[in-house]
Design a protein around this motif. Structure first.
Motif, mmCIF file in Angstrom:
data_model
loop_
_atom_site.group_PDB
_atom_site.id
_atom_site.type_symbol
_atom_site.label_atom_id
_atom_site.label_comp_id
_atom_site.label_asym_id
_atom_site.label_seq_id
_atom_site.Cartn_x
_atom_site.Cartn_y
_atom_site.Cartn_z
ATOM 1 N N ASP A 129 51.373 9.605 21.250
ATOM 2 C CA ASP A 129 51.997 8.310 21.347
ATOM 3 C C ASP A 129 52.809 8.345 19.496
ATOM 4 O O ASP A 129 52.069 8.234 18.773
ATOM 5 C CB ASP A 129 51.128 7.105 21.103
ATOM 6 N N PRO A 130 54.737 9.145 20.463
ATOM 7 C CA PRO A 130 54.910 9.257 19.033
ATOM 8 C C PRO A 130 55.516 8.019 18.018
ATOM 9 O O PRO A 130 56.359 8.120 16.924
ATOM 10 C CB PRO A 130 56.395 9.558 19.635
ATOM 11 N N ARG A 131 55.103 6.921 19.024
ATOM 12 C CA ARG A 131 55.200 5.848 18.048
ATOM 13 C C ARG A 131 53.859 4.588 17.171
ATOM 14 O O ARG A 131 54.167 3.855 16.752
ATOM 15 C CB ARG A 131 55.996 4.363 19.079
ATOM 16 N N ASN A 132 52.841 5.519 17.147
ATOM 17 C CA ASN A 132 51.558 5.476 16.962
ATOM 18 C C ASN A 132 50.734 6.360 16.190
ATOM 19 O O ASN A 132 49.698 6.743 17.106
ATOM 20 C CB ASN A 132 50.271 4.389 17.753
ATOM 21 N N PRO A 133 51.400 7.536 15.736
ATOM 22 C CA PRO A 133 50.630 8.674 15.316
ATOM 23 C C PRO A 133 48.789 8.407 14.561
ATOM 24 O O PRO A 133 49.304 7.564 14.226
ATOM 25 C CB PRO A 133 51.720 9.635 14.877
ATOM 26 N N GLU A 134 48.359 9.233 15.488
ATOM 27 C CA GLU A 134 46.987 9.288 14.260
ATOM 28 C C GLU A 134 46.793 10.143 13.355
ATOM 29 O O GLU A 134 47.216 11.248 13.212
ATOM 30 C CB GLU A 134 46.069 9.062 15.096
ATOM 31 N N ILE A 135 46.185 10.122 12.041
ATOM 32 C CA ILE A 135 46.459 11.106 11.305
ATOM 33 C C ILE A 135 44.707 11.308 10.923
ATOM 34 O O ILE A 135 44.192 10.197 10.560
ATOM 35 C CB ILE A 135 47.352 10.830 9.779
ATOM 36 N N ARG A 136 44.816 12.057 9.949
ATOM 37 C CA ARG A 136 42.975 12.583 9.823
ATOM 38 C C ARG A 136 42.973 13.223 8.426
ATOM 39 O O ARG A 136 43.154 14.225 8.700
ATOM 40 C CB ARG A 136 42.184 13.237 10.833
ATOM 41 N N PHE A 137 42.381 12.984 7.841
ATOM 42 C CA PHE A 137 42.828 13.671 6.869
ATOM 43 C C PHE A 137 41.455 13.520 5.428
ATOM 44 O O PHE A 137 40.610 13.056 5.374
ATOM 45 C CB PHE A 137 43.810 13.313 5.368
#
Length: 131
Positions: free
Chosen positions: A60-68
């Motif tokens: 979802d380009p409006r709600n990208p998810e990040i894992r770090f």
């Protein structure tokens, strides 16, 4: 007339010796530089706070998810990280500050970064410990 087999050398004739005074300065510089290099390597090998991007999902380009990854030496400190989403032209289209509570020293959190336009990638701007 005596015959000499040796080559004629002006340095021998006038008492000129080769200059090797720079050797002690070079050795001193090498010792000090080597000690600093050893200290810098050992000091930076184990930082108090380490963070690294593992992955991001842009379904979802409006709600990208990040894992770090967040790894801290002291688990009693809170950590604040700034997460940034960028578009195709590297403009910032979303940014959030998240606070990770004190607790575990090794974490792999996941967050969604809301954006105002379509994001292409997500990254970690910086992380820091809170006083």
């Amino acid at each position: 007339m005596p015959v000499e087999n040796d080559q004629f050398d002006f340095s021998d004739r006038y008492g000129i010796t080769p200059a090797r005074g720079w050797v002690k300065y070079a050795a001193g510089f090498a010792i000090v530089g080597g000690a600093w290099l050893l200290w810098a390597g050992l000091h930076q090998a184990n930082p108090a706070l380490r963070y690294e991007l593992i992955s991001f999902s842009n379904e979802d380009p409006r709600n990208p998810e990040i894992r770090f990854l967040v790894q801290r030496a002291d688990g009693t400190q809170e950590v604040q990280c700034t997460l940034v989403a960028r578009d195709y032209e590297k403009n910032v289209v979303g940014q959030i500050d998240i606070t990770i509570a004190a607790g575990k020293t090794y974490l792999e959190p996941r967050y969604i970064v809301p954006t105002r336009a379509d994001a292409v990638n997500v990254g970690i701007s910086r992380c820091r410990t809170l006083p």
